[in-house]
Scaffold this motif. Structure first.
Motif, mmCIF file in Angstrom:
data_model
loop_
_atom_site.group_PDB
_atom_site.id
_atom_site.type_symbol
_atom_site.label_atom_id
_atom_site.label_comp_id
_atom_site.label_asym_id
_atom_site.label_seq_id
_atom_site.Cartn_x
_atom_site.Cartn_y
_atom_site.Cartn_z
ATOM 1 N N HIS A 176 0.818 -1.217 0.000
ATOM 2 C CA HIS A 176 0.000 0.000 0.000
ATOM 3 C C HIS A 176 0.851 1.266 0.000
ATOM 4 C CE1 HIS A 176 -3.380 -2.651 0.203
ATOM 5 N NE2 HIS A 176 -2.762 -3.285 1.171
ATOM 6 N N CYS A 186 -7.071 0.754 -5.454
ATOM 7 C CA CYS A 186 -6.540 -0.418 -4.752
ATOM 8 C C CYS A 186 -7.680 -1.056 -3.948
ATOM 9 C CB CYS A 186 -5.417 0.037 -3.821
ATOM 10 S SG CYS A 186 -4.569 -1.310 -2.971
ATOM 11 N N CYS A 188 -7.850 -1.703 -0.980
ATOM 12 C CA CYS A 188 -7.969 -1.100 0.354
ATOM 13 C C CYS A 188 -8.769 0.192 0.328
ATOM 14 C CB CYS A 188 -6.582 -0.815 0.918
ATOM 15 S SG CYS A 188 -5.732 0.529 0.066
ATOM 16 N N HIS A 193 -1.557 2.472 -5.376
ATOM 17 C CA HIS A 193 -0.689 1.722 -4.473
ATOM 18 C C HIS A 193 0.093 0.674 -5.265
ATOM 19 C CE1 HIS A 193 -3.305 2.691 -0.687
ATOM 20 N NE2 HIS A 193 -2.856 3.765 -1.322
HETATM 21 ZN ZN LIG Z 1 -3.888 -0.250 -1.067
#
Ligand SMILES: [Zn+2]
Length: 330
Positions: A176, A186, A188, A193
């Motif tokens: 990340h 990403c 997340c 990232h």
């Molecule tokens: Zn990420």
């Protein structure tokens, strides 16, 4: 007298061997693997079951228990490598992207109640770093970085001979690292990232983007025109056969991983970088652009003498690290 001394030594040696065995478990999205491992890193027994993660935490925990029973010989400590984020001190899995329904599961506690032995829990990529440090490509190296490149990109950091955990046990989320502020989304929730630029799915996505634009490539033939069948493995296969698009995609992924490594070299000043995970099996296709970028972008005094090498333990890195974690805790 002499006989007595040598006899007691044998007894003590046998006792030590029993005590120093560890039941290691690698909890993955598709398989649960367990092994009985001694202090030399020798695997004495192995077992494996399907995770069947879609059934939710309860049945998966029953299968973890079965995998432990398959290899345990007595009262060995149990050490689990699990996907994070998790709390290694409390033994709680906060959540796991590949394990549906896992929210704040006190896994170490549950297993401790079932087996009445010490139970350790840690992040799988962190433990893989420890495994390589103690038993694999990083033996004798006190400062190293491990990156796993597969469905996601994870990592572990050994600094001055110790695993870096961070304040809440969440250190070394190298996937990340932000490399392109406006880059692709990403998993997340962030953007640009390393994981969204160079993981297996990122490589497949880049190929599909180019194919949708009409770029000529042998990947089309390999997947019989079905774009949903494009994977990093297929792109690697095309690249090895000389396909220009596939080669440029691997070069690009390697470029971003190399940038990430250059950043890590500047922050941590390691002696060694170890790369594992399924995508790293593409070999020179990925290692060449990674090494070239790290070489071109890192400060000379910091990159001097740093080697970037493949994992020696492969799929066993997490299991070996889980064992190493207990052996180092004692
Ligand atoms: Zn990420």
């Amino acid at each position: 007298m002499t006989v007595f001394i040598s006899y007691s030594c044998i007894i003590e040696e046998e006792w030590r061997q029993v005590k120093d065995n560890v039941v290691a478990v690698d909890l993955g999205g598709t398989h649960i693997r367990s092994a009985l491992i001694n202090e030399k890193g020798e695997i004495l027994a192995r077992a494996q079951r399907e995770t069947l993660a879609q059934e939710g935490p309860e049945p998966v925990i029953r299968r973890i228990e079965a995998c432990i029973r398959d290899v345990a010989r007595g009262t060995e400590p149990v050490s689990i490598a699990a996907p994070g984020p998790l709390n290694p001190w409390k033994g709680i899995v906060h959540q796991a992207p590949n394990l549906p329904g896992w929210r704040e599961v006190p896994l170490a506690d549950i297993l401790h109640r079932a087996f009445k032995v010490p139970v350790y829990l840690n992040n799988d990529a962190n433990l893989a770093a420890l495994g390589e440090h103690r038993f694999g490509a990083g033996q004798g190296v006190n400062d190293l970085i491990y990156l796993t490149i597969s469905t996601g990109i994870g990592g572990g950091i050994i600094t001055q001979g110790r695993l870096l955990l961070g304040a809440r046990g969440l250190a070394a989320e190298v996937g990340h690292m932000i490399l392109e502020p406006e880059g692709p989304p990403c998993g997340c929730g962030g953007r640009g990232h390393l994981e969204s630029l160079a993981s297996g799915p990122a490589i497949a996505r880049r190929a599909v983007e180019e194919m949708e634009k009409g770029t000529e490539t042998s990947i089309t033939r390999l997947v019989k025109g079905n774009l949903s069948k494009v994977t990093a493995r297929v792109v690697a296969q095309a690249a090895e056969a000389g396909d220009p698009l596939a080669n440029s995609i691997f070069k690009e992924a390697g470029f971003y991983i190399g940038l990430g490594i250059a950043n890590l070299l500047h922050i941590l000043n390691p002696q060694l970088v170890i790369l594992g995970g399924g995508v790293s099996k593409a070999g020179d296709l990925l290692f060449d652009p990674i090494r070239a970028t790290a070489e071109a972008r890192a400060i000379p005094s910091i990159k001097q003498g740093v080697k970037i090498v493949p994992s020696a333990l492969g799929d066993d890195a997490g299991l070996m690290g889980a064992a190493a974690f207990v052996l180092e805790a004692e």
